[in-house]
Design a protein around this motif. Structure first.
Motif, PDB file in Angstrom:
ATOM      1  N   PRO A  27      98.802 -12.516 -71.241  1.00  0.00           N
ATOM      2  CA  PRO A  27      98.965 -13.970 -71.386  1.00  0.00           C
ATOM      3  C   PRO A  27      97.746 -14.715 -70.872  1.00  0.00           C
ATOM      4  CG  PRO A  27     100.215 -13.157 -69.502  1.00  0.00           C
ATOM      5  CD  PRO A  27      99.695 -11.941 -70.208  1.00  0.00           C
ATOM      6  N   CYS A  28      97.611 -15.943 -71.311  1.00  0.00           N
ATOM      7  CA  CYS A  28      96.574 -16.834 -70.785  1.00  0.00           C
ATOM      8  C   CYS A  28      97.167 -17.621 -69.619  1.00  0.00           C
ATOM      9  CB  CYS A  28      96.086 -17.789 -71.874  1.00  0.00           C
ATOM     10  SG  CYS A  28      95.184 -16.979 -73.213  1.00  0.00           S
ATOM     11  N   PHE A  29      96.381 -17.818 -68.568  1.00  0.00           N
ATOM     12  CA  PHE A  29      96.852 -18.618 -67.442  1.00  0.00           C
ATOM     13  C   PHE A  29      97.094 -20.057 -67.911  1.00  0.00           C
ATOM     14  CE2 PHE A  29      93.741 -15.667 -65.156  1.00  0.00           C
ATOM     15  CZ  PHE A  29      94.712 -14.706 -64.933  1.00  0.00           C
ATOM     16  N   SER A  30      98.162 -20.681 -67.412  1.00  0.00           N
ATOM     17  CA  SER A  30      98.459 -22.053 -67.829  1.00  0.00           C
ATOM     18  C   SER A  30      97.407 -23.035 -67.316  1.00  0.00           C
ATOM     19  CB  SER A  30      99.857 -22.459 -67.345  1.00  0.00           C
ATOM     20  OG  SER A  30      99.961 -22.327 -65.932  1.00  0.00           O
ATOM     21  N   GLU A  31      96.990 -22.846 -66.073  1.00  0.00           N
ATOM     22  CA  GLU A  31      95.923 -23.678 -65.486  1.00  0.00           C
ATOM     23  C   GLU A  31      94.917 -22.733 -64.838  1.00  0.00           C
ATOM     24  OE1 GLU A  31      95.679 -26.899 -65.800  1.00  0.00           O
ATOM     25  OE2 GLU A  31      97.637 -27.219 -66.754  1.00  0.00           O
ATOM     26  N   ILE A  32      93.640 -23.056 -64.961  1.00  0.00           N
ATOM     27  CA  ILE A  32      92.614 -22.144 -64.450  1.00  0.00           C
ATOM     28  C   ILE A  32      91.623 -22.842 -63.535  1.00  0.00           C
ATOM     29  CG2 ILE A  32      92.761 -20.555 -66.402  1.00  0.00           C
ATOM     30  CD1 ILE A  32      90.306 -21.874 -67.613  1.00  0.00           C
ATOM     31  N   LYS A  33      90.971 -22.040 -62.707  1.00  0.00           N
ATOM     32  CA  LYS A  33      89.857 -22.508 -61.886  1.00  0.00           C
ATOM     33  C   LYS A  33      88.786 -21.432 -61.923  1.00  0.00           C
ATOM     34  CE  LYS A  33      89.810 -22.058 -57.479  1.00  0.00           C
ATOM     35  NZ  LYS A  33      90.017 -22.275 -56.040  1.00  0.00           N
ATOM     36  N   LYS A  34      87.576 -21.771 -61.505  1.00  0.00           N
ATOM     37  CA  LYS A  34      86.472 -20.822 -61.531  1.00  0.00           C
ATOM     38  C   LYS A  34      86.690 -19.694 -60.541  1.00  0.00           C
ATOM     39  CE  LYS A  34      82.837 -23.987 -63.087  1.00  0.00           C
ATOM     40  NZ  LYS A  34      81.521 -24.592 -62.764  1.00  0.00           N
ATOM     41  N   GLY A  35      86.288 -18.512 -60.945  1.00  0.00           N
ATOM     42  CA  GLY A  35      86.381 -17.354 -60.074  1.00  0.00           C
ATOM     43  C   GLY A  35      86.687 -16.104 -60.861  1.00  0.00           C
ATOM     44  N   ASP A  70      95.053  -2.240 -53.504  1.00  0.00           N
ATOM     45  CA  ASP A  70      94.152  -2.846 -54.475  1.00  0.00           C
ATOM     46  C   ASP A  70      94.065  -4.350 -54.254  1.00  0.00           C
ATOM     47  OD1 ASP A  70      93.521  -0.487 -55.614  1.00  0.00           O
ATOM     48  OD2 ASP A  70      94.702  -0.741 -57.428  1.00  0.00           O
ATOM     49  N   LEU A  71      92.941  -4.899 -54.604  1.00  0.00           N
ATOM     50  CA  LEU A  71      92.658  -6.312 -54.343  1.00  0.00           C
ATOM     51  C   LEU A  71      93.555  -7.227 -55.171  1.00  0.00           C
ATOM     52  CD1 LEU A  71      90.641  -8.162 -52.823  1.00  0.00           C
ATOM     53  CD2 LEU A  71      89.263  -8.161 -54.897  1.00  0.00           C
ATOM     54  N   ARG A  72      94.076  -8.251 -54.523  1.00  0.00           N
ATOM     55  CA  ARG A  72      94.853  -9.280 -55.213  1.00  0.00           C
ATOM     56  C   ARG A  72      94.353 -10.643 -54.751  1.00  0.00           C
ATOM     57  NH1 ARG A  72      99.605 -12.274 -54.367  1.00  0.00           N
ATOM     58  NH2 ARG A  72      99.859 -11.339 -52.306  1.00  0.00           N
ATOM     59  N   GLY A  73      93.915 -11.448 -55.700  1.00  0.00           N
ATOM     60  CA  GLY A  73      93.456 -12.783 -55.360  1.00  0.00           C
ATOM     61  C   GLY A  73      92.283 -13.230 -56.198  1.00  0.00           C
ATOM     62  N   CYS A  74      91.697 -14.346 -55.813  1.00  0.00           N
ATOM     63  CA  CYS A  74      90.607 -14.969 -56.567  1.00  0.00           C
ATOM     64  C   CYS A  74      89.319 -14.931 -55.760  1.00  0.00           C
ATOM     65  CB  CYS A  74      90.958 -16.417 -56.895  1.00  0.00           C
ATOM     66  SG  CYS A  74      89.696 -17.294 -57.856  1.00  0.00           S
ATOM     67  N   ALA A 101      92.273  -5.471 -66.641  1.00  0.00           N
ATOM     68  CA  ALA A 101      93.181  -6.406 -65.966  1.00  0.00           C
ATOM     69  C   ALA A 101      92.432  -7.479 -65.181  1.00  0.00           C
ATOM     70  CB  ALA A 101      94.113  -5.637 -65.022  1.00  0.00           C
ATOM     71  N   VAL A 102      91.153  -7.252 -64.906  1.00  0.00           N
ATOM     72  CA  VAL A 102      90.359  -8.183 -64.100  1.00  0.00           C
ATOM     73  C   VAL A 102      89.778  -9.274 -64.989  1.00  0.00           C
ATOM     74  CG1 VAL A 102      88.354  -8.405 -62.581  1.00  0.00           C
ATOM     75  CG2 VAL A 102      89.798  -6.363 -62.455  1.00  0.00           C
ATOM     76  N   SER A 103      89.966 -10.535 -64.593  1.00  0.00           N
ATOM     77  CA  SER A 103      89.396 -11.678 -65.308  1.00  0.00           C
ATOM     78  C   SER A 103      88.073 -12.065 -64.667  1.00  0.00           C
ATOM     79  CB  SER A 103      90.351 -12.875 -65.285  1.00  0.00           C
ATOM     80  OG  SER A 103      91.582 -12.547 -65.900  1.00  0.00           O
ATOM     81  N   SER A 104      87.009 -12.067 -65.458  1.00  0.00           N
ATOM     82  CA  SER A 104      85.669 -12.249 -64.901  1.00  0.00           C
ATOM     83  C   SER A 104      85.371 -13.660 -64.434  1.00  0.00           C
ATOM     84  CB  SER A 104      84.616 -11.849 -65.948  1.00  0.00           C
ATOM     85  OG  SER A 104      84.727 -10.489 -66.266  1.00  0.00           O
ATOM     86  N   HIS A 105      85.895 -14.670 -65.146  1.00  0.00           N
ATOM     87  CA  HIS A 105      85.447 -16.039 -64.889  1.00  0.00           C
ATOM     88  C   HIS A 105      86.576 -17.045 -64.662  1.00  0.00           C
ATOM     89  CE1 HIS A 105      81.157 -15.355 -65.747  1.00  0.00           C
ATOM     90  NE2 HIS A 105      81.595 -14.464 -66.604  1.00  0.00           N
ATOM     91  N   SER A 106      87.824 -16.599 -64.637  1.00  0.00           N
ATOM     92  CA  SER A 106      88.921 -17.551 -64.450  1.00  0.00           C
ATOM     93  C   SER A 106      89.997 -16.991 -63.543  1.00  0.00           C
ATOM     94  CB  SER A 106      89.533 -17.933 -65.809  1.00  0.00           C
ATOM     95  OG  SER A 106      90.102 -16.799 -66.440  1.00  0.00           O
ATOM     96  N   CYS A 107      90.555 -17.870 -62.723  1.00  0.00           N
ATOM     97  CA  CYS A 107      91.675 -17.529 -61.856  1.00  0.00           C
ATOM     98  C   CYS A 107      92.822 -18.490 -62.146  1.00  0.00           C
ATOM     99  CB  CYS A 107      91.299 -17.680 -60.383  1.00  0.00           C
ATOM    100  SG  CYS A 107      90.031 -16.541 -59.797  1.00  0.00           S
ATOM    101  N   PRO A 108      94.064 -18.022 -62.055  1.00  0.00           N
ATOM    102  CA  PRO A 108      95.196 -18.951 -62.188  1.00  0.00           C
ATOM    103  C   PRO A 108      95.297 -19.804 -60.933  1.00  0.00           C
ATOM    104  CG  PRO A 108      95.981 -16.758 -61.631  1.00  0.00           C
ATOM    105  CD  PRO A 108      94.488 -16.637 -61.829  1.00  0.00           C
ATOM    106  N   THR A 109      95.460 -21.099 -61.103  1.00  0.00           N
ATOM    107  CA  THR A 109      95.495 -21.979 -59.933  1.00  0.00           C
ATOM    108  C   THR A 109      96.699 -21.690 -59.058  1.00  0.00           C
ATOM    109  OG1 THR A 109      96.611 -23.658 -61.272  1.00  0.00           O
ATOM    110  CG2 THR A 109      94.224 -23.834 -61.060  1.00  0.00           C
TER     111      THR A 109
END
Length: 388
Positions: free
Chosen positions: A206-214, A347-351, A373-381
């Motif tokens: 899925p795509c995150f509903s809201e994103i921030k950099k990271g 395993d690492l969890r977070g932004c 599974a790792v997103s390179s440029h976006s984190c869910p807020t």
């Protein structure tokens, strides 16, 4: 270098087998929400479709697009089995169109930056000998192309693809890094209702509903670099510094070479401190660090490893500067090639909002290996609130 090759083969082996098979996967709607970020192969499109040119009544496609990634492949199309081709990508966040037609190669970049994390309506269309890109109903880029070697009447098939290319990357006039952490929704592709074909390696996410950099680590997967590809030593006094900003818990990084392994895990303690575990093959120790600020500075000196100027591990028998230059595995998010150890250290969890090596920003899309599974440029807020 043999150690690096062994670990990469171990991590990529199952995926390479699947890619070589190219077994047809599922078909998905052309109008749904599509996450372009999570795939195994850099250049192979995430999905594609084809149609007879005789069925096409309008050379026009439009879709909504959202990203924080400055570079990557978005949309591709070709005819004549790839003899004539087109690709829309981002470079520095700005749209770039490249076209190959007979004896002509064209590359044009222009328009507004699209990597602001907002949804934008993109439209691509042909107007005679011109290709037009509109963004939010405003013309941003127009490319004209004419060749006397090309016939205007086309027959055969047209192919479309998302997130990659169907021709060899060597044909590009201006090479770019194809991986893109982006989402597409509400697509209308030419006048077709055809579904997109995927292959068996694709796992819809899925795509995150809201994103921030990271860079987002969901608790699964790692991003692995060869240190010889990263910025090197400037002065022995300053050493080599890795700075990490963000909010996380779990194995932050590991450093490995033949006969040597170092693991740094940041585990939740009470609300005021986090426990940092430092591990070598022959033993481990832990130390409490302040929870704030959410910054970790890992410094490599000639014979020692330092964390936030508080924890120092000395190893006089090792020359870390020479090992870094020759090539070690610097892995964010876990321990590559050792799943049981990775589980034991969490395993690492977070932004990770930003990773700096010697002051230079590190892009996970440039990693030697990165788990899908790792997103390179976006984190869910919303993930930020879970870790604070």
């Amino acid at each position: 270098m043999n150690y690096l090759k062994e670990v990469v083969i171990l991590l990529l082996g199952p995926y390479l087998i699947l890619l070589c098979r190219r077994v047809s996967g599922e078909q998905i709607s052309s109008k749904g929400v599509i996450n372009l970020a999570h795939r195994q192969s850099k250049w192979t499109p995430l999905m594609q479709m084809s149609a007879n040119l005789s069925d096409i009544t309008s050379i026009r496609s439009f879709f909504e697009f959202r990203t924080l990634d400055p570079e990557g492949a978005v949309f591709y199309g070709d005819t004549k089995e790839g003899q004539d081709w087109f690709v829309l990508s981002l470079r520095d966040g700005i749209p770039e169109m490249q076209i190959g037609k007979a004896d002509i190669l064209v590359s044009v970049k222009g328009g507004r930056k699209l990597n602001d994390g907002a949804w934008h309506l993109l439209e691509l269309r042909n107007e005679g000998k011109f290709v037009v890109l509109e963004v939010n109903n405003k013309v941003e880029l127009v490319v004209g192309l004419h060749s006397k070697l090309v016939e205007d009447d086309l027959t055969g098939k047209i192919r479309l693809a998302l997130g990659g290319m169907l021709v060899d990357k060597q044909k590009l006039f201006h090479p770019f890094e194809p991986e893109i952490d982006a989402c597409i929704r509400g697509g209308h592709w030419l006048n077709l209702s055809t579904t997109w074909d995927t292959d068996s390696t694709w796992e819809p996410r899925p795509c995150f509903s809201e994103i921030k950099k990271g860079s987002y680590f969901p608790g699964t997967g790692v991003a692995m670099f060869n240190t010889s590809d990263l910025p090197g030593l400037k002065t022995e006094e300053a050493g080599i510094t890795v700075e990490i900003f963000g909010s996380w818990t779990g194995t932050m990084l590991s450093l490995q070479s033949t006969g040597f392994e170092y693991i740094l895990a940041v585990l939740d303690g009470n609300k005021d401190v986090k426990e940092v575990q430092l591990g070598l093959k022959e033993g481990s120790e832990s130390v409490a660090l302040p929870r704030e600020p959410e910054t970790l500075t890992f410094t490599i000196l000639k014979h020692s490893l330092v964390v936030n100027s508080v924890t120092e591990l000395e190893k006089e028998s090792l020359d870390f500067f020479s090992m870094w230059k020759k090539g070690m595995l610097l892995t964010f998010g876990g321990v590559p090639g050792d799943s049981e150890k990775a589980k034991s250290t969490h395993d690492l969890r977070g932004c990770l909002e930003k990773i700096l090596v010697q002051g230079q920003v590190i892009d996970l899309d440039r990693a030697l290996y990165k788990h899908t599974a790792v997103s390179s440029h976006s984190c869910p807020t919303e993930a930020m609130n879970e870790l604070t």
